[in-house]
Enzyme design. Structure first.
Site, short mmCIF file in Angstrom:
data_model
loop_
_atom_site.label_atom_id
_atom_site.label_comp_id
_atom_site.label_asym_id
_atom_site.label_seq_id
_atom_site.Cartn_x
_atom_site.Cartn_y
_atom_site.Cartn_z
N GLU A 164 58.99 -2.44 53.96
CA GLU A 164 59.43 -2.69 55.32
C GLU A 164 59.11 -4.10 55.84
OE1 GLU A 164 61.24 -0.57 57.18
OE2 GLU A 164 61.29 0.74 55.42
N SER A 194 46.41 61.93 79.74
CA SER A 194 45.02 62.39 79.87
C SER A 194 44.00 61.31 79.50
CB SER A 194 44.80 63.62 78.99
OG SER A 194 45.57 64.70 79.47
#
Length: 802
Positions: A90, A469
């Protein structure tokens, strides 16, 4: 002066004028653009977008969220050859130029003059960093000028290593990977230090066209870019010919890797994601680098997931076989196996199910080829359950041979149970399980359904259902707080209520349809007597009961203002019910369930830590927490007492008897004496529950359909939900000591007549022992011998009893 010389001087003058004009233009452009450029301080303090990561309490990665995969690394952690690869590819003059490579820029300008087109070259690493951090990728002259000016500004105030580190962490490298560490993970599934030179060159070649030329999207173009990078490294002297040749010959090994998840807990991950986005905002949560540590442990999560799936499969087998997934054309597939495996791979595999193809059927066996190429001999014991399902409560006859169940060409599911293979199917109902510490409400396991891929709805946290219950202990604890005792007699007989709030005449019944006359409170809870519970609620008052239940953590606005409350007609979530039961397990303190332990921000340390309420007597109540979860933290506050400690002790005793003698006795198979809990079943068996505790855990399990419908005849809490609870608690408490609850002062144990609930003589052969608050001792039926006492269940700790 000759004409040629004059022309040459004119040319030089014009060139100088153009240069001055260009320089002046640059000055004007800089003056105009400089105020819009970010300061170097902004560059220095730039926040790299790092995804949200969710972990278990013991530090195992559950999941991560965010569009960008990034793992910031310091420059020292990047291999030298990888840094060289990027510089060679680069910006080979990176260490020499001031942020702008004038030679490269001149070449790019000259290319533009010659061709009239924008060409390659001229963009340095610093310019790319400037563009990636603050600018767009549009190809305009104005953007290029801004890029140049910002690059020069960056280079004036940041050193080359800092710039390179920012670049290597910021650059986009395809497949959602930002930065070199993320790229190494995505393409190769390994850390930077383990990459080969060929792999480093591949990554360094990606900035040119990361989306189009990465090795997953286009392997050939990626190979060309790798060769380009290696050639540049050879030309610059970073590598020698031998290393170049070896790397060029290396095969492409890149493939899409998902970041390794160390713990499977997708419901937990979604809870944490939702919490983080609500607290920090979606964008900030997904990019701020937050590490969210939950309270769940990987081992207990695995136990919970297995328990839920096993319990649902057991239910499913009780209700018959719905047939194969599909049937394939056998002759065509017999010629070659590969098409078969491709077809099988198209079917989903939820839970731990394996997709298989029936290739042969024997008398009482079958041969199955799985999608992974495994051949399984399915025995009769693994398929004999598969009676044809005719309806929720109806099945066909018992199969006698394998071909009553399977045919060649069937596509079926298989599962492993205890090392053996069983014919299977995706269960029809769903389930939820939550387990938490009664000390401080710390959720240690939570599962919201059979499989997150099938449904993301978290039933343990979000499903509001009637608990039946399983709600009665909350009402009974209110009764004990209001002066009733475990020996109080309540008439178990038919009742009829004309209640406007219930919209009709109400004739409640016991589950068995029978009535039993005067019944002690303890016995009524053990046997889950509905009629007794209703009369208890009527005696203490609905409003007083609701105020008491709210202290246990159940929101009052979810509860009906009528006597149906006694039967659990209000809607609660499994987390809420488990939270309410913690007061019975921890001695009467109110704690709030929580699931986020702490949050660590990238580079900032801990920014959030849970600050839970903790039961003061917790250290006496339960064994120490496992060391892998971490030490007990001092940053907790004393929990508020919500019920009398004597009430909590009495409720534990009564709930232990539910397990010893009542609807929860299947839990005795765990071989522990400290288990306590209550089943719950709603009308038409639409919801099945078990909520209870033992060891250092309070756990609630629920089973039902998302759309209200019956689970089927006899599918009560004890049959459908309790097995899930047992599977989990058996694994979670294995090897852990039993809890020993010390009996608080102010309780006494006496002999009572089981028929009347009154104190009785020591020579009464039918007498039983019961424990009361001192102020609530029952009347004596006859004169009792106060020296004749028991050291059994109720008084074994040496407390004086009568």
């Amino acid at each position: 002066m000759s004409r040629i010389i004059r022309r040459f001087l004119q040319f030089l003058t014009g060139l100088a004028a153009l240069a001055l004009l260009g320089f002046g233009g640059l000055i004007v452009a800089y003056i105009a653009l400089a105020p819009t450029l970010p300061s170097v301080e902004e560059v220095r303090n730039v926040e790299l977008q790092v995804p949200l990561r969710v972990y278990t309490a013991d530090g195992q990665l559950i999941d991560e969220f965010g569009e960008m995969w990034r793992t910031p690394v310091e420059l020292e952690a990047v291999p030298e050859t990888l840094k060289q690869a990027f510089i060679a590819a680069e910006d080979r003059r990176y260490r020499e130029h001031p942020g702008v490579d004038y030679q490269g820029l001149t070449r790019a300008v000259w290319y533009l003059v010659r061709t009239g087109e924008k060409g390659p070259g001229g963009s340095t690493i610093t310019m790319q960093l400037a563009r990636n951090l603050f600018l767009t990728s549009e190809r305009t002259y104005l953007r290029k000028l801004r890029e140049i000016f910002l690059a020069l500004r960056i280079e004036r105030q940041l050193d080359k290593d800092t710039i390179l580190e920012l670049y290597l962490n910021k650059i986009y490298l395809g497949q959602r990977a930002y930065g070199v560490a993320a790229a190494a993970d995505v393409y190769y599934g390994r850390p930077l230090a383990e990459l080969t030179l060929a792999q480093q060159a591949m990554i360094a070649g990606l900035p040119k066209a990361p989306s189009a030329w990465n090795p997953i999207a286009d392997a050939e173009r990626a190979r060309e870019r790798r060769a380009y990078v290696l050639e540049r490294m050879l030309d610059t002297g970073y590598i020698d010919q031998a290393r170049y040749d070896l790397a060029m010959a290396a095969p492409l090994t890149a493939e899409r890797h998902r970041r390794e998840r160390e713990a499977s807990a997708p419901y937990v991950a979604e809870m944490a994601r939702d919490w983080a986005t609500d607290r920090y905002g979606r964008e900030e949560a997904y990019t701020g680098g937050y590490q969210v540590f939950t309270t769940m442990t990987a081992e207990r999560q695995a136990d919970a997931r297995k328990a839920v799936r096993r319990g649902l499969h057991e239910y499913d087998e009780r209700h018959g076989y719905r047939g194969p997934l599909d049937r394939l054309d056998v002759p065509a597939l017999d010629e070659e196996a590969e098409p078969l495996f491709e077809r099988l791979s198209e079917y989903p595999s939820p839970g731990a199910l394996e997709v298989g193809y029936v290739s042969g059927v024997g008398e009482q066996s079958a041969t199955i080829l799985t999608a992974t190429g495994q051949t399984i001999e399915l025995s009769w014991s693994g398929m004999r359950w598969a009676r044809e399902q005719l309806g929720r409560n109806a099945m066909g006859p018992n199969p006698e041979t394998a071909d009553d169940i399977l045919s060649e060409g069937d596509v079926v599911y298989l599962r492993q149970a205890g090392g053996d293979w069983r014919l299977a199917q995706v269960p029809e109902p769903q389930a939820g399980l939550v387990s938490l510490s009664p000390q401080d409400g710390r959720i240690e396991a939570i599962v919201g359904g059979y499989d997150f891929s099938l449904s993301k709805f978290n039933r343990a946290l979000q499903a509001e259902r009637q608990p039946g219950s399983a709600f009665k202990p909350l009402v009974y604890s209110a009764a004990l707080e209001n002066g009733l005792t475990p020996a109080t007699l309540i008439n178990d007989s038919p009742v009829v209520f004309a209640d406007v709030s219930l919209e009709d005449v109400w004739r409640p019944e016991n589950y068995s349809g029978r009535v039993f006359g005067p019944t002690r409170l303890r016995e009524a809870l053990i046997n889950s007597r509905n009629l007794v519970s209703i009369r208890v609620l009527r005696q203490i008052g609905v409003q007083d009961a609701i105020r008491h239940i709210e202290k246990l953590g159940i929101p009052g606005d979810q509860l009906p203002r009528n006597l149906s409350l006694a039967l659990g007609s209000g809607e609660v979530t499994p987390v809420e019910l488990a939270g309410a039961y913690t007061a019975f397990a921890n001695g009467g303190y109110g704690v709030t369930p929580y699931f986020i332990d702490r949050v660590v921000e990238n580079g900032e340390g801990v920014i959030y830590r849970a600050y839970p309420d903790r039961a003061i007597s917790a250290s006496e109540m339960a064994p120490a927490r496992p060391s892998e979860v971490g030490p007990q933290r001092p940053d907790a506050r004393p929990a508020e007492r919500v019920i009398d400690e004597r009430t909590a002790w009495q409720m534990r005793s009564m709930l232990q008897d539910v397990v010893r003698e009542g609807t929860g006795r299947s839990a005795l198979q765990l071989g522990r004496a400290d288990l306590a809990g209550k089943t719950g079943t709603t009308n038409d068996q639409q919801d099945a529950w078990f909520s209870g505790f033992g060891g250092d855990l309070v756990t609630t399990a629920w089973v039902g359909f998302d759309e209200l419908q019956t689970l089927g005849r006899y599918e009560t809490g004890g049959r459908a939900a309790l097995p899930v609870w047992i599977h989990f608690m058996g694994a979670a408490l294995k090897g852990r000591p039993e809890t020993e609850w010390s009996r608080p002062a102010g309780l006494v144990t006496v002999r009572i007549d089981p028929e009347t609930g009154q104190r009785t003589d020591s020579d009464d052969e039918q007498a039983i022992f019961e424990t009361f608050r001192e102020e609530n001792l029952p009347k004596r039926g006859t004169e009792a011998d106060e020296e004749d006492v028991s050291d059994g269940r109720s008084g074994g700790d040496g407390t004086p009893i009568f």
